[in-house]
Design an enzyme around this catalytic site. Structure first.
Site: not given
Ligand code: SAH
Length: 216
Positions: A66
């Site tokens: 983000s």
């Molecule tokens: N805040 C993070 C970015 C998150 S992007 C940062 O600082 O980099 C969202 C992430 O959620 C992705 O890596 C995706 O793989 C993960 N994600 C999606 N569904 C998920 C789930 N059910 N459990 C764990 N991770 C999940």
């Protein structure tokens, strides 16, 4: 001697902090965390030169980190005082994990893509960050063994508020979760008040989908 580039990154980081303050981030602990965590080490090398712009960047595996303003706003909304135990769903790069590690006592973070989780683990270890527990798996149902949590941050958009996460909130615990389809989402702030929950829409949101049992 300070390695070449470190000073330049520090200056870029300071400018980002000034921009976040100008954008309405007033929580000094949050601003300080942004001043300390080297975001350029959490993004792919090809885009590291853009790490201190207020933009979202690709992480690979179809995921994005983000824009800094979004992370800062979410952290500020959670009103963290320093002693909390928090859950993060979607470790991604580990950047928000590193910010949280500076802002609270203990961070539990779950990532479903093993490669991202392993890369995040290496980065956090290299920075000597020790108050973080990482798990590879589906975080949409939370982490019951380590519940309850004073705050839960969901970094991906769910179809509805995941019931399991709501149930893992401590009294006065806060859950921040984007809810909606891929087109439009609302960021919800849910607060546990001991008997039930209150829910408030705090922003529009645009996140990658939450997968898993309580996801898409
Ligand atoms: N805040 C993070 C970015 C998150 S992007 C940062 O600082 O980099 C969202 C992430 O959620 C992705 O890596 C995706 O793989 C993960 N994600 C999606 N569904 C998920 C789930 N059910 N459990 C764990 N991770 C999940």
């Amino acid at each position: 001697m300070v390695p070449v580039g470190v000073e330049a990154y520090r200056r870029h980081r300071r400018r980002l902090v000034e921009r976040l303050a100008a954008a309405g981030i007033e929580d000094l602990a949050v601003l300080h965390a942004f001043d300390e965590v080297p975001r350029h080490l959490f993004v792919p090398e090809a885009v590291a030169h853009r790490a201190y712009e207020d933009v979202a960047l690709p992480l690979g595996h179809g995921q994005t980190i983000s824009r800094p303003r979004v992370h800062a706003f979410h952290l500020q909304l959670a009103r963290l005082a320093g002693e909390e135990r928090v859950l993060e769903v979607g470790t991604g790069s580990g950047f928000q994990t590193a910010l949280l590690a500076r802002l609270v006592r203990e961070v539990c973070s779950i990532e479903v893509v093993a490669e991202l989780a392993n890369a995040a683990r290496n980065r956090l270890e290299a920075l000597g960050i020790g108050n973080v527990h990482l798990r590879i798996g589906d975080g949409s149902t939370g982490w019951p063994d380590r519940a309850p949590f004073d705050a839960i941050f969901v970094g991906a958009a769910a179809p509805d508020v995941p019931e399991a996460l709501r149930r893992q909130l401590a009294p006065d615990g806060r859950l921040l979760v984007p809810v909606g389809d891929t087109g439009s989402q609302r960021l919800l702030l849910i607060t546990a008040d001991g008997e039930g929950w209150s829910e408030r829409e705090v922003d529009d949101a645009r996140f990658v989908p939450l997968v898993g049992e309580e996801g898409w």
